[in-house]
Design an enzyme around this catalytic site. Structure first.
Site, PDB file in Angstrom:
ATOM      1  N   LYS A  35     -15.090 -14.372   5.012  1.00  0.00           N
ATOM      2  CA  LYS A  35     -14.226 -14.339   3.828  1.00  0.00           C
ATOM      3  C   LYS A  35     -13.005 -13.467   4.093  1.00  0.00           C
ATOM      4  CE  LYS A  35     -16.752 -10.450   1.834  1.00  0.00           C
ATOM      5  NZ  LYS A  35     -17.428  -9.888   0.654  1.00  0.00           N
ATOM      6  N   TYR A 257      10.189  11.123   5.014  1.00  0.00           N
ATOM      7  CA  TYR A 257      10.345  11.330   3.581  1.00  0.00           C
ATOM      8  C   TYR A 257       9.642  12.610   3.148  1.00  0.00           C
ATOM      9  CZ  TYR A 257      12.110   6.573   2.945  1.00  0.00           C
ATOM     10  OH  TYR A 257      12.864   5.428   2.985  1.00  0.00           O
TER      11      TYR A 257
END
Length: 361
Positions: A35, A257
Site C-alpha cells: 500500500k 533560516y
C-alpha cells in the site's frame, strides 16, 4: 518537475527481505504489504518484482487494486480498508480475486444488499485491542456465519486482526490480543492472519496461515531498539542528491533560516539539492548524519524546502556535482528517522513526485 535528487530502489534487496520474512515464518503464506506506493518505493515496480515470491498483496484501497489489475498483476489482492459503498463493491467483484476486509456492520449491510457480478472472497477483521478498525471479537461466530451464508460471498471468510504493540515485544499487549483473538475464533473455520513485520520477526505465535510483512520488506527495522542489519534486512531505498555549492564559513557565521546554527570555528559547508519539498524531514536537527565521499558528515542549520547544508570540513575535495547520501546504503533510514523524531515509515512514504525512482536488480 523532476530534480537531481533521486531514490535508487534495489529490487534484489527487496526480494532478499521477503526471503527473510519467509524464513521467520516458514509455515505461513506471505501477503506482502504494498500500500501507499509500496511505502514510497513504487507499487507497480514492487508488485512485479515480488510477483514470483509473494502469495498475495495487501493494499489499502480499491483504487490501488484497480491500478494493479490494469497493469496485469494477477496475484490475490486483500483490500485492508475494504469498501465504502455498493459501487466500490461491484468494482471489486469485477476486478477478479480482490478480497475486501469487512471491519464494520455498515460494510456488512452493503454486502448483503449488493447485486454482484460474481461472489467474493472476504476477510472479517476483529478489533482485539488496537481500537482502530474491526468488529467485536465476541461477535465473531455470528458475523462469520452471517457473511458465509450470503450468495455474494465465496467460501468461508478469513479472520484477521492487527497488533498495536508488536514493535515492543516485551510489552504484554500482543499476548493479550492473541488470547482475545484465539478465544473468539477457537471453534471457527477459515484462514487466519495476524502478524505484521514486527510479529513475523519476534512473535511466532502470531504467524498463522498468512503473515503481512510491510516495513521489513523495504529494509527498515520494525522493532524498537533493533537495527535492520541485525534482523538480516537490506536497505531497498537509497536517497541521494548532488552538492550544488561549496562555501567557506568563518567562526560566528550563522547558517540557514533563523540563524540557529552558528559556526564555532571556520568550516567548509556543502549546499545539497534536497529539502523537505523532496521528502527530507524538516525537523531533522543540526548533527543529523549524511554521507559524502563515503564519510559521515553532519547537517548544519534548518532544512529548507529545496536545500540543506552539510559540514564537509573533514572531507577534502568536495565539489558541486558530488553525490550526498541522505539515507539508505551505509546510512540506515531508521537512524535518520530517529534523529528527526519520526519513524522510517514516514520518511519512506514521503519521497514524493519530485524525486526520480531508479530501479536496479
Amino acid at each position: 518537475m523532476r530534480r537531481a535528487a533521486r531514490a535508487r530502489i534495489d529490487l534484489n534487496a527487496l526480494r532478499h527481505n521477503l526471503r527473510t520474512a519467509r524464513r521467520a515464518a516458514p509455515r505461513s503464506r506471505v501477503m506482502a504489504v504494498i500500500k501507499a506506493e509500496a511505502y514510497g518505493h513504487g507499487m507497480l515496480a514492487v508488485a512485479r518484482a515480488l510477483a514470483a515470491q509473494a502469495d498475495a498483496f495487501a493494499i489499502s484501497c480499491i483504487d490501488e487494486a484497480r491500478v494493479l489489475r490494469e497493469a496485469g498483476v494477477t496475484l490475490p489482492l486483500v483490500v485492508l480498508q475494504g469498501f465504502r459503498d455498493a459501487a466500490q463493491l461491484i468494482e471489486v467483484a469485477r476486478l477478479g480475486d480482490v478480497q475486501p476486509v469487512i471491519h464494520s456492520t455498515g460494510q456488512l449491510d452493503v454486502l448483503e444488499s449488493a447485486a454482484l457480478p460474481a461472489p467474493l472472497r472476504v476477510w472479517l477483521k476483529l478489533d482485539t485491542g488496537m481500537h482502530r478498525l474491526g468488529l467485536p471479537p465476541g461477535e465473531a461466530a455470528v458475523l462469520q456465519n452471517r457473511i458465509a451464508a450470503l450468495p455474494q460471498v465465496a467460501g468461508v471468510p478469513g479472520l484477521m486482526t492487527h497488533l498495536a504493540c508488536a514493535d515492543e515485544p516485551e510489552r504484554p499487549e500482543t499476548g493479550i490480543q492473541l488470547q482475545v483473538f484465539d478465544a473468539a475464533t477457537a471453534d471457527l473455520p477459515g484462514e487466519r492472519s495476524i502478524a505484521n513485520s514486527a510479529a513475523v520477526l519476534r512473535t511466532p505465535a502470531a504467524c498463522r496461515d498468512w503473515v503481512r510483512p510491510g516495513i521489513m520488506l523495504y529494509g527498515a527495522s520494525p522493532l524498537a531498539g533493533e537495527t535492520a542489519q541485525s534482523l538480516d534486512l537490506q536497505p531497498v531505498m537509497t536517497v541521494s542528491a548532488p552538492v550544488v555549492a561549496v562555501k567557506r564559513l568563518a567562526a560566528g557565521d550563522a547558517v540557514g533560516y533563523g540563524g540557529g546554527y552558528v559556526c564555532q570555528s571556520p568550516r567548509t559547508m556543502a549546499v545539497v539539492a534536497m529539502g523537505y519539498g523532496d521528502g527530507y524531514p524538516r525537523h531533522a536537527p543540526s548533527g543529523t548524519p549524511v554521507r559524502v565521499h563515503g564519510r559521515r558528515c553532519a547537517l548544519m542549520g534548518r532544512v529548507s524546502m529545496d536545500m540543506l547544508c552539510v559540514d564537509v570540513t573533514e572531507v577534502p575535495g568536495v565539489a558541486p556535482g558530488d553525490d550526498v547520501t541522505l539515507w539508505g546504503e551505509g546510512l540506515p533510514v531508521d537512524e535518520i528517522a530517529a534523529a528527526a523524531g519520526t519513524i522510517s515509515y514516514e520518511l519512506l512514504c514521503s519521497v514524493g513526485g519530485r524525486l526520480r525512482l531508479e530501479y536496479v536488480g
